[in-house]
Design an enzyme around this catalytic site. Structure first.
Site, mmCIF file in Angstrom:
data_model
loop_
_atom_site.group_PDB
_atom_site.id
_atom_site.type_symbol
_atom_site.label_atom_id
_atom_site.label_comp_id
_atom_site.label_asym_id
_atom_site.label_seq_id
_atom_site.Cartn_x
_atom_site.Cartn_y
_atom_site.Cartn_z
ATOM 1 N N SER A 21 47.200 20.254 53.580
ATOM 2 C CA SER A 21 46.485 19.052 53.918
ATOM 3 C C SER A 21 47.365 17.862 54.283
ATOM 4 O O SER A 21 46.873 16.902 54.870
ATOM 5 C CB SER A 21 45.601 18.662 52.734
ATOM 6 N N LYS A 66 51.118 9.529 52.166
ATOM 7 C CA LYS A 66 49.850 10.229 52.420
ATOM 8 C C LYS A 66 48.680 9.385 51.901
ATOM 9 O O LYS A 66 48.789 8.749 50.841
ATOM 10 C CB LYS A 66 49.906 11.586 51.706
ATOM 11 N N SER A 120 49.996 22.445 50.202
ATOM 12 C CA SER A 120 49.745 21.346 51.141
ATOM 13 C C SER A 120 50.960 20.521 51.539
ATOM 14 O O SER A 120 50.867 19.676 52.421
ATOM 15 C CB SER A 120 48.694 20.398 50.568
#
Lengths: 97, 488
Positions: B155, B80, B179
């Site tokens: 997210s 990420k 997330s």
């Protein structure tokens, strides 16, 4: 927190050091009022005598054994990340006239 | 047999070890798959195929010399865009950090390297990990591989979508309020948030420091356990990290712990706001556990409806402080209009941050400001203790808690874009876990009639990862949802 607050967006944006356009202020102000109104739910619970919890586990100050200098990055690497740098220093607009 | 890029770490580790596949071949398959489908999925912000192949070559050489480092040696793991990878861009999907390149590895990344994993690409996310749909990225909107018109969750939407689409064998995400678990549920993969402190946050760009945790996305519970085992450990560079506690031999736990367990079901999680198909799906999953001899205990988490407001006060307060470092001086975006020190800050921040980040910084600044601190922040911290107390009480009776992961399946893009409050409620079932610092995992539990994945959340006791994995693994063994892949 007894009634829905009307957030003073200019004041808070200044505290947060964020410049907002008039359009953004209007949009954000309305949305934040809604969100803060939703937060009123927290008034439904009695928290008398409850200790605030800042962290899921108990966190205490951590003292290091000793703070020996170790390998680190060169000034060139670190100042090289700045939007503007010169002679291993970060360049910013003049602060003192 | 599935395509190479849809296999698990456990399967691939065995074929790499047997010499039936090289890491270079595997990595090339992942690169080719990414090149073929990422135009549709848009999970990656960037990737460096040459660097990945060089890592793979080194892995093959190690293995040929009989020095493979672990089961992860030679396995491509996507990262990420909020985690630091040395010499790679670290942008948090924001204009604010558009040109930033990290000079170091995050501890979790360094640990994966030590285990031999191939560090693969930068995955899209909501800007600074703020959002539940990956629509807040400054660069692109990621699509859900099961239905490209819908969001992948957030997210860590890029991490979930890349894995579901076969663009990585596993990925890393971060979980502040759900997330990892929410996008895992919406994309039909496994996503796991460890007990707070189990994985170092060094090299993770901080959003809400008392809540953030790094965790794995994987195809199976076993793979998630392999990744967590490689990443856990106390780190002197993160003062909130904790030495491993409890049973951390997860591989053994999956084999040995067979139940039956006492499983708690909080009645509050099945009321207002839940999609009927999701509700029916999770009730079916609970019935399955019952059919396996587990005792299902009706429990109550009475303060759970307050978790969302508590979270958005605590998280935005911490965010307003953490994001103060992006001031246009040392490494972030600098406004060309800046004429003096004050406008350097205000204009750079006004230009560099997107809407959701501004909304949260302003909200956090407000709840911490003079006259409102006690009414919002302090009260929220008190209710946070009540939420933790609810869980502690529940765990006196049960081994693990079962809930839906997300109240709805993936929604259409843009559907909640102008309604932040509706977006915030996407994480209603995951948030309280972060406030209490507990471990939790989302496993695929089926599909809606229109073919969208649904996820079951298993919440464990603090440091009770071994039991949590075992409970989730049992469900996975009894079903084949995790073996299904989207058509792209």
């Amino acid at each position: 927190m007894s009634e829905t607050p009307h957030i003073d967006i200019d004041y808070v944006a200044n505290l947060a050091r964020i410049e907002l356009s008039d359009q953004e202020k209007k949009k954000l102000g309305g949305q934040l009022d809604d969100i803060l109104g939703y937060f009123e739910k927290l008034n439904s619970v009695n928290v008398d005598g409850v200790e605030p919890l800042a962290h899921a586990h108990a966190v205490n100050n951590i003292w290091r054994e000793g703070d020996e200098p170790g390998p680190t990055y060169s000034p060139e690497v670190l100042t090289g990340m700045a939007p503007e740098s010169r002679d291993n220093q970060v360049v910013v607009p003049k602060v003192v006239e | 047999m599935p395509e190479t890029y849809f296999k698990t770490i456990a399967e691939l580790s065995a074929v790499l070890e047997a010499g039936e596949l090289t890491s270079v071949q595997l990595t090339q398959a992942v690169i080719d798959r990414t090149a073929a489908v990422d135009e549709k999925v848009k999970a990656f912000l960037s990737y460096d195929a040459g660097d990945a192949l060089a890592q793979a070559k080194a892995s093959d050489e190690r293995r040929a010399a009989g020095k493979a480092l672990s089961k992860l040696d030679g396995i491509p793991v996507g990262i990420k865009d909020v985690l630091a990878v040395k010499d790679q861009p670290l942008g948090c999907a924001s204009k604010m950090l558009e040109n930033y390149v990290s000079p170091y590895d995050a501890t979790c990344v360094a640990k994966l390297r030590e285990a031999g994993a191939i560090i693969w690409g930068r995955l899209n996310m909501d800007e600074f990990a703020m959002g539940s749909s990956t629509e807040n990225s400054a660069h692109q909107t990621t699509a859900n591989p099961w239905d490209l018109e819908t969001i992948p969750g957030g997210s860590s939407g890029g991490s979930a979508a890349a894995l579901a689409a076969g663009e990585a064998i596993a990925t890393l995400g971060t979980d502040t309020g759900g997330s990892i678990r929410q996008p895992a549920a919406l994309c039909g993969v496994v996503g796991m948030k460890p007990t707070y402190g189990m994985v170092s946050r060094y090299g993770l760009v901080a959003f809400a420091s008392s809540l953030d945790q790094v965790g794995p996305f994987a195809r199976t519970v076993e793979d998630a356990a392999i990744l967590l085992e490689a990443m856990l450990g106390k780190d002197d560079l993160d003062s909130t990290s904790i030495a491993p506690q409890g049973d951390t031999d997860y591989a053994a736990a999956l084999k040995e712990k067979k139940g039956p367990w006492k499983l708690g079901v909080p009645r509050e999680f099945f009321g207002e706001g839940i999609d009927p198909e999701v509700k029916a799906n999770i009730e079916q999953a609970i019935d399955w556990y019952k059919s396996q001899g587990c005792e299902i205990v009706d429990i109550s988490l009475p303060h759970s409806d307050l978790a969302v407001p508590v979270y958005y006060i605590v998280a935005t307060a911490e965010a307003s402080s953490n994001l103060a470092r992006f001031d246009g001086v040392r490494y972030s975006h600098r406004s060309e209009e800046a004429k003096d020190a004050l406008t350097l800050f205000t204009k750079s921040r006004g230009e560099g941050f997107g809407d959701e980040v501004k909304r949260r910084i302003i909200l956090g600044t407000y709840v911490l400001s003079s006259g409102y601190y006690d009414a919002y922040y302090k009260r929220a911290q008190k209710v946070r203790r009540l939420i933790l107390g609810d869980f502690e009480k529940a765990f006196e009776q049960v081994d693990a808690i079962l809930t839906p992961t997300s109240p709805t399946p993936a929604f259409k893009r843009g559907e909640r874009a102008d309604d932040p409050l509706a977006m915030y409620l996407s994480d209603v079932y995951t948030i309280s876990v972060n406030l209490a610092g507990l471990p939790a995992i989302s496993v695929p539990s089926g599909f809606t009639e229109s073919g969208l994945p649904v996820g079951l959340q298993v919440i464990g006791k603090a440091f009770g990862e071994a039991d949590m994995f075992a409970v989730a693994h049992a469900f996975e063994q009894g079903h084949d949802y995790h073996k299904q892949t989207p058509n792209l």
